[in-house]
Motif scaffolding. Structure first.
Motif, PDB file in Angstrom:
ATOM      1  N   ALA A 258       0.829  -1.211   0.000  1.00  0.00           N
ATOM      2  CA  ALA A 258       0.000   0.000   0.000  1.00  0.00           C
ATOM      3  C   ALA A 258       0.861   1.258   0.000  1.00  0.00           C
ATOM      4  O   ALA A 258       0.566   2.227  -0.708  1.00  0.00           O
ATOM      5  CB  ALA A 258      -0.925  -0.011   1.219  1.00  0.00           C
ATOM      6  N   ILE A 259       1.935   1.246   0.789  1.00  0.00           N
ATOM      7  CA  ILE A 259       2.846   2.391   0.789  1.00  0.00           C
ATOM      8  C   ILE A 259       3.521   2.515  -0.570  1.00  0.00           C
ATOM      9  O   ILE A 259       3.714   3.618  -1.093  1.00  0.00           O
ATOM     10  CB  ILE A 259       3.903   2.246   1.901  1.00  0.00           C
ATOM     11  CG1 ILE A 259       3.228   2.161   3.263  1.00  0.00           C
ATOM     12  CG2 ILE A 259       4.872   3.420   1.882  1.00  0.00           C
ATOM     13  CD1 ILE A 259       4.182   1.867   4.398  1.00  0.00           C
ATOM     14  N   GLY A 260       3.872   1.373  -1.158  1.00  0.00           N
ATOM     15  CA  GLY A 260       4.494   1.391  -2.478  1.00  0.00           C
ATOM     16  C   GLY A 260       3.589   1.996  -3.533  1.00  0.00           C
ATOM     17  O   GLY A 260       4.045   2.756  -4.394  1.00  0.00           O
ATOM     18  N   VAL A 261       2.298   1.684  -3.480  1.00  0.00           N
ATOM     19  CA  VAL A 261       1.343   2.264  -4.432  1.00  0.00           C
ATOM     20  C   VAL A 261       1.315   3.777  -4.293  1.00  0.00           C
ATOM     21  O   VAL A 261       1.312   4.520  -5.287  1.00  0.00           O
ATOM     22  CB  VAL A 261      -0.063   1.670  -4.212  1.00  0.00           C
ATOM     23  CG1 VAL A 261      -1.097   2.438  -5.019  1.00  0.00           C
ATOM     24  CG2 VAL A 261      -0.089   0.202  -4.601  1.00  0.00           C
ATOM     25  N   ASN A 262       1.312   4.263  -3.054  1.00  0.00           N
ATOM     26  CA  ASN A 262       1.292   5.709  -2.827  1.00  0.00           C
ATOM     27  C   ASN A 262       2.587   6.367  -3.283  1.00  0.00           C
ATOM     28  O   ASN A 262       2.575   7.481  -3.805  1.00  0.00           O
ATOM     29  CB  ASN A 262       1.053   5.992  -1.344  1.00  0.00           C
ATOM     30  CG  ASN A 262      -0.407   5.925  -0.958  1.00  0.00           C
ATOM     31  OD1 ASN A 262      -1.108   6.919  -0.948  1.00  0.00           O
ATOM     32  ND2 ASN A 262      -0.882   4.716  -0.674  1.00  0.00           N
ATOM     33  N   LEU A 263       3.711   5.684  -3.091  1.00  0.00           N
ATOM     34  CA  LEU A 263       4.984   6.245  -3.534  1.00  0.00           C
ATOM     35  C   LEU A 263       5.074   6.278  -5.050  1.00  0.00           C
ATOM     36  O   LEU A 263       5.649   7.199  -5.627  1.00  0.00           O
ATOM     37  CB  LEU A 263       6.145   5.437  -2.955  1.00  0.00           C
ATOM     38  CG  LEU A 263       6.397   5.585  -1.454  1.00  0.00           C
ATOM     39  CD1 LEU A 263       7.517   4.666  -1.014  1.00  0.00           C
ATOM     40  CD2 LEU A 263       6.743   7.024  -1.109  1.00  0.00           C
ATOM     41  N   VAL A 264       4.518   5.267  -5.710  1.00  0.00           N
ATOM     42  CA  VAL A 264       4.528   5.243  -7.172  1.00  0.00           C
ATOM     43  C   VAL A 264       3.673   6.375  -7.722  1.00  0.00           C
ATOM     44  O   VAL A 264       4.052   7.067  -8.676  1.00  0.00           O
ATOM     45  CB  VAL A 264       4.031   3.882  -7.692  1.00  0.00           C
ATOM     46  CG1 VAL A 264       3.779   3.937  -9.194  1.00  0.00           C
ATOM     47  CG2 VAL A 264       5.048   2.793  -7.381  1.00  0.00           C
ATOM     48  N   ASN A 265       2.514   6.590  -7.103  1.00  0.00           N
ATOM     49  CA  ASN A 265       1.602   7.631  -7.583  1.00  0.00           C
ATOM     50  C   ASN A 265       1.973   9.019  -7.077  1.00  0.00           C
ATOM     51  O   ASN A 265       1.652  10.024  -7.719  1.00  0.00           O
ATOM     52  CB  ASN A 265       0.166   7.307  -7.159  1.00  0.00           C
ATOM     53  CG  ASN A 265      -0.341   6.038  -7.814  1.00  0.00           C
ATOM     54  OD1 ASN A 265       0.003   5.746  -8.957  1.00  0.00           O
ATOM     55  ND2 ASN A 265      -1.147   5.274  -7.101  1.00  0.00           N
ATOM     56  N   SER A 266       2.629   9.076  -5.903  1.00  0.00           N
ATOM     57  CA  SER A 266       3.031  10.361  -5.319  1.00  0.00           C
ATOM     58  C   SER A 266       4.497  10.273  -4.927  1.00  0.00           C
ATOM     59  O   SER A 266       4.820   9.949  -3.775  1.00  0.00           O
ATOM     60  CB  SER A 266       2.177  10.690  -4.088  1.00  0.00           C
ATOM     61  OG  SER A 266       0.804  10.668  -4.406  1.00  0.00           O
ATOM     62  N   PRO A 267       5.416  10.507  -5.862  1.00  0.00           N
ATOM     63  CA  PRO A 267       6.845  10.334  -5.580  1.00  0.00           C
ATOM     64  C   PRO A 267       7.362  11.178  -4.425  1.00  0.00           C
ATOM     65  O   PRO A 267       8.366  10.835  -3.810  1.00  0.00           O
ATOM     66  CB  PRO A 267       7.508  10.756  -6.898  1.00  0.00           C
ATOM     67  CG  PRO A 267       6.445  10.613  -7.935  1.00  0.00           C
ATOM     68  CD  PRO A 267       5.160  10.928  -7.240  1.00  0.00           C
ATOM     69  N   ARG A 268       6.693  12.291  -4.110  1.00  0.00           N
ATOM     70  CA  ARG A 268       7.167  13.144  -3.026  1.00  0.00           C
ATOM     71  C   ARG A 268       6.914  12.546  -1.653  1.00  0.00           C
ATOM     72  O   ARG A 268       7.526  12.946  -0.671  1.00  0.00           O
ATOM     73  CB  ARG A 268       6.499  14.516  -3.103  1.00  0.00           C
ATOM     74  CG  ARG A 268       7.004  15.361  -4.260  1.00  0.00           C
ATOM     75  CD  ARG A 268       6.481  16.767  -4.131  1.00  0.00           C
ATOM     76  NE  ARG A 268       7.072  17.641  -5.121  1.00  0.00           N
ATOM     77  CZ  ARG A 268       6.873  18.947  -5.172  1.00  0.00           C
ATOM     78  NH1 ARG A 268       6.090  19.519  -4.272  1.00  0.00           N
ATOM     79  NH2 ARG A 268       7.436  19.680  -6.101  1.00  0.00           N
ATOM     80  N   GLY A 269       6.010  11.614  -1.575  1.00  0.00           N
ATOM     81  CA  GLY A 269       5.744  11.026  -0.272  1.00  0.00           C
ATOM     82  C   GLY A 269       4.389  10.367  -0.225  1.00  0.00           C
ATOM     83  O   GLY A 269       3.601  10.449  -1.157  1.00  0.00           O
ATOM     84  N   SER A 270       4.125   9.701   0.883  1.00  0.00           N
ATOM     85  CA  SER A 270       2.887   8.958   1.043  1.00  0.00           C
ATOM     86  C   SER A 270       2.243   9.324   2.363  1.00  0.00           C
ATOM     87  O   SER A 270       2.914   9.461   3.377  1.00  0.00           O
ATOM     88  CB  SER A 270       3.180   7.454   1.010  1.00  0.00           C
ATOM     89  OG  SER A 270       2.076   6.726   1.470  1.00  0.00           O
TER      90      SER A 270
END
Length: 286
Positions: A243-255
């Motif tokens: 889940a954190i990885g999905v957020n990092l992929v979609n939001s490179p600045r952070g999750s």
């Protein structure tokens, strides 16, 4: 030798396949411990373009289970732990005989120690190669990105706790970094992006409702009455890592994934609430 010597290379089909169609950039002739000479040939190859996908496979590292993925794949660590314990006992016995035995016993013990040297390391390396290959192949099949835990400094943190000599040895022999490096270079080789995420709270947060739960050994139970999910703690952690990885992929600045409200109750334990209240602490990943 008088001048240059032309020596035929004894290469197998695997090596010939790697060299076919490629131009070697350098080579180094090495003499191994067995007395034979081997040539290390370096070739240059272009890496494929990494896969861009919102599908992420989370990987939770551990000692009891070497790796658990969010797809449900699991690699038990019992075999490698048994091998390490066995070699530790054998080395301790041989080292004792090599210093306190008779002359012939000392010589024989040193010979056996030399023969066993590196055997445990090679087995661990072989195991990590197989695990990393399976994970990368699964990512290729599912067109996914691989998210792993960033366990930098974990040995320093865990060794601060009072532990037995056996536990310290097992902790120091945990080769999570080698597995990570294998995943990274195989990811580059096959075009699979591998990202590292902060591991804090991933094993203590429910992947269904993102509330802090209770972890007991290998089991996790969510204390949120509306959820009450329970199951394997490492699988739950791998789901959170994904889940954190999905957020990092979609939001490179952070999750901002896995943010929840924590408050301290009368017993001093941290408990999760559904709405913020005074004295609460937000736990947020960036």
């Amino acid at each position: 030798m008088n001048g240059r010597e032309h020596i035929k290379i004894d290469a197998g089909n695997y090596q010939r396949g790697k060299l076919k169609g490629r131009k070697p950039t350098s080579a180094q002739l090495c003499k191994h411990r067995d007395g034979n000479y081997y040539i290390h040939i370096q070739i240059k190859d272009s890496a494929p373009t990494p896969i861009k996908s919102n599908n992420v496979i989370g990987v939770d590292f551990g000692r009891r289970d070497i790796a658990v993925t969010s797809n449900g794949d699991k690699w038990d660590g019992k075999q490698i732990n048994d091998v390490r314990d066995k070699f530790s006992r054998v080395r301790a016995s041989l080292q004792k005989k090599a210093t306190k035995g008779t002359r012939s016993t000392r010589r024989r013990a040193r010979q056996i120690l030399k023969r066993l040297s590196g055997k445990e390391r090679r087995f661990q390396q072989w195991l990590n190669h197989n695990i990393s290959k399976s994970i990368i192949q699964s990512a290729l099949k599912n067109h996914a990105v691989v998210a792993i835990e960033d366990l930098t400094g974990i040995r320093e943190r865990t060794l601060q706790l009072p532990r037995s000599k056996t536990e310290r040895r097992r902790s120091n022999s945990w080769s999570f970094y080698q597995l990570r490096s294998f995943l990274e270079y195989k990811g580059i080789q096959f075009g699979v992006e591998v990202i590292a995420v902060p591991p804090a709270w991933t094993s203590q947060t429910c992947h269904q409702c993102l509330h802090i739960g209770l972890r007991s050994d290998k089991r996790f139970k969510c204390i949120n009455e509306a959820c009450s999910w329970s199951g394997d703690a490492d699988f739950n952690g791998s789901k959170n890592i994904a889940a954190i990885g999905v957020n990092l992929v979609n939001s490179p600045r952070g999750s901002n994934c896995l943010c929840c409200v924590l408050s301290v109750d009368s017993s001093g334990l941290l408990k999760a609430h559904t709405v913020p209240d005074r004295g609460s602490v937000w736990v947020v990943y960036f």
